[in-house]
Enzyme design. Structure first.
Site, mmCIF file in Angstrom:
data_model
loop_
_atom_site.group_PDB
_atom_site.id
_atom_site.type_symbol
_atom_site.label_atom_id
_atom_site.label_comp_id
_atom_site.label_asym_id
_atom_site.label_seq_id
_atom_site.Cartn_x
_atom_site.Cartn_y
_atom_site.Cartn_z
ATOM 1 N N ASP A 9 79.265 -81.927 35.132
ATOM 2 C CA ASP A 9 79.186 -81.033 33.983
ATOM 3 C C ASP A 9 78.328 -79.839 34.438
ATOM 4 O OD1 ASP A 9 79.122 -80.124 31.257
ATOM 5 O OD2 ASP A 9 77.083 -80.914 31.146
ATOM 6 N N ASP A 11 76.627 -77.059 32.095
ATOM 7 C CA ASP A 11 75.484 -76.754 31.230
ATOM 8 C C ASP A 11 74.589 -77.979 31.074
ATOM 9 O OD1 ASP A 11 76.302 -74.086 30.549
ATOM 10 O OD2 ASP A 11 77.804 -74.934 29.226
HETATM 11 C C1 BG6 Z 1 79.376 -76.829 27.003
HETATM 12 C C2 BG6 Z 1 78.053 -76.783 26.261
HETATM 13 O O1 BG6 Z 1 79.154 -76.941 28.368
HETATM 14 O O2 BG6 Z 1 80.141 -75.662 26.736
HETATM 15 C C3 BG6 Z 1 78.315 -76.585 24.779
HETATM 16 O O3 BG6 Z 1 77.334 -77.994 26.461
HETATM 17 C C4 BG6 Z 1 79.156 -75.326 24.559
HETATM 18 O O4 BG6 Z 1 77.096 -76.501 24.080
HETATM 19 C C5 BG6 Z 1 80.454 -75.452 25.369
HETATM 20 O O5 BG6 Z 1 79.453 -75.163 23.187
HETATM 21 C C6 BG6 Z 1 81.358 -74.228 25.231
HETATM 22 O O6 BG6 Z 1 80.755 -73.137 25.859
HETATM 23 P P1 BG6 Z 1 81.295 -71.649 25.839
HETATM 24 O O7 BG6 Z 1 80.519 -70.997 26.976
HETATM 25 O O8 BG6 Z 1 82.758 -71.684 26.101
HETATM 26 O O9 BG6 Z 1 80.970 -71.076 24.517
HETATM 27 MG MG MG Z 2 76.155 -80.386 29.421
#
Ligand code: BG6
Ligand code: MG
Length: 212
Positions: A9, A11
Site C-alpha cells: 500500500d 499511503d
Molecule cells: C488511500 C488513502 O491510499 O487513497 C485514502 O488511504 C484515500 O485515505 C484514498 O481516500 C484515495 O486517495 P486519492 O489520492 O485518490 O484521493
Molecule cells: Mg494506507
C-alpha cells in the site's frame, strides 16, 4: 511459505501522506460546518476519495446533491495536492528502502497496490517512479478496498500467482482486501487482522518476519 511478490500500500506504508489526507478533509469539514475528527479519519484509510466523502458527510445536517459531492471531492483533492507538493524522498518512511532493496536482491518482485489516484504524482515526488515492478492504483480499478481488485490487478501485472503474494497494509480495509485476494497479509501501524504484524517497517525486515 512461497513468496514471489510483495505488494505495498502507498499511503501510510511507503510514505506518510495520511496526515495530508486528514488536513484536506478537515478543511472541507470545517468549511461545511461538519464535525470531523481523527477517529473518523481512521475510517478513511484505504477507502476511495468518493467513499471517504460519504463517510465525512455522515455527520452533515443537510443532504448533498451528486453535483455538490463531486465539487467537494474535487476541492478536497485540490487541498491535498497542495500539501503533497512538499513531499521529497526524505518522506519515505523508516525501513522502507532497506526492505525494498532486500526483497529485490532476493528476486522477490515489488509492487504498489493503492486506492489513490494520486499515486503517480506521489511516487514522482518521493523519487520512486519507475522503481516498482508494477503499480496498481486508483486509476485502474473500479472498486476500492476492501474489494481485492487493486491487489489482484497488481499480481496480474507481475504475472505472479495470488497465493505467492503478500500485501503490506496500514488499513483494516486493506488487510481485508488482501485476504479476499487470497494473499498473505502483513499489517503495519494500527491495522488489525494481518497474518503478520509489525509496528512499522523500520522495526522489521519483511523476510525475517515471514521466516524466509
Ligand atoms: C488511500 C488513502 O491510499 O487513497 C485514502 O488511504 C484515500 O485515505 C484514498 O481516500 C484515495 O486517495 P486519492 O489520492 O485518490 O484521493
Ligand atoms: Mg494506507
Amino acid at each position: 511459505m512461497s513468496l514471489k511478490a510483495v505488494i505495498f500500500d502507498l499511503d501510510g506504508v511507503i510514505v506518510s501522506t495520511d496526515e495530508c489526507h486528514y488536513l484536506a478533509w478537515k478543511k472541507i469539514a470545517d468549511d461545511e460546518g461538519i464535525y470531523f475528527d481523527r477517529a473518523i479519519n481512521e475510517r478513511l484509510r484505504g477507502v476511495s476519495r468518493m467513499e471517504s466523502l460519504e463517510i465525512v458527510l455522515e455527520r452533515a445536517e443537510k443532504e448533498y446533491s451528486e453535483e455538490e459531492k463531486t465539487k467537494l471531492a474535487e476541492t478536497k483533492n485540490g487541498f491535498y495536492k497542495e500539501y503533497i507538493k512538499s513531499l521529497t524522498p526524505n518522506d519515505i518512511l523508516e525501513g522502507v528502502m532497506v526492505n525494498l532493496e532486500e526483497l529485490k536482491k532476493n528476486g522477490i518482485k515489488v509492487a504498489i497496490g493503492s486506492s489513490s489516484k494520486n499515486t503517480p504524482i506521489i511516487l514522482k515526488q518521493i523519487g520512486l517512479d519507475g522503481y516498482f515492478d508494477a503499480v496498481s492504483d486508483g486509476n485502474n480499478i473500479s472498486k476500492s478496498k476492501p474489494d481485492p481488485e487493486v491487489f489482484l490487478k497488481a499480481a496480474d501485472m507481475l504475472g505472479v500467482a495470488y497465493a505467492d503474494c503478500m500485501i503490506v497494509e496500514d488499513a483494516d480495509a486493506g488487510i481485508e482486501a488482501g485476504k479476499r485476494a487470497g494473499m498473505k497479509t502483513l499489517a503495519v501501524n494500527k491495522a488489525q487482522g494481518g497474518d503478520y504484524a509489525v509496528p512499522n517497517l523500520g522495526k522489521a525486515k519483511i523476510l525475517d518476519v515471514v521466516g524466509k
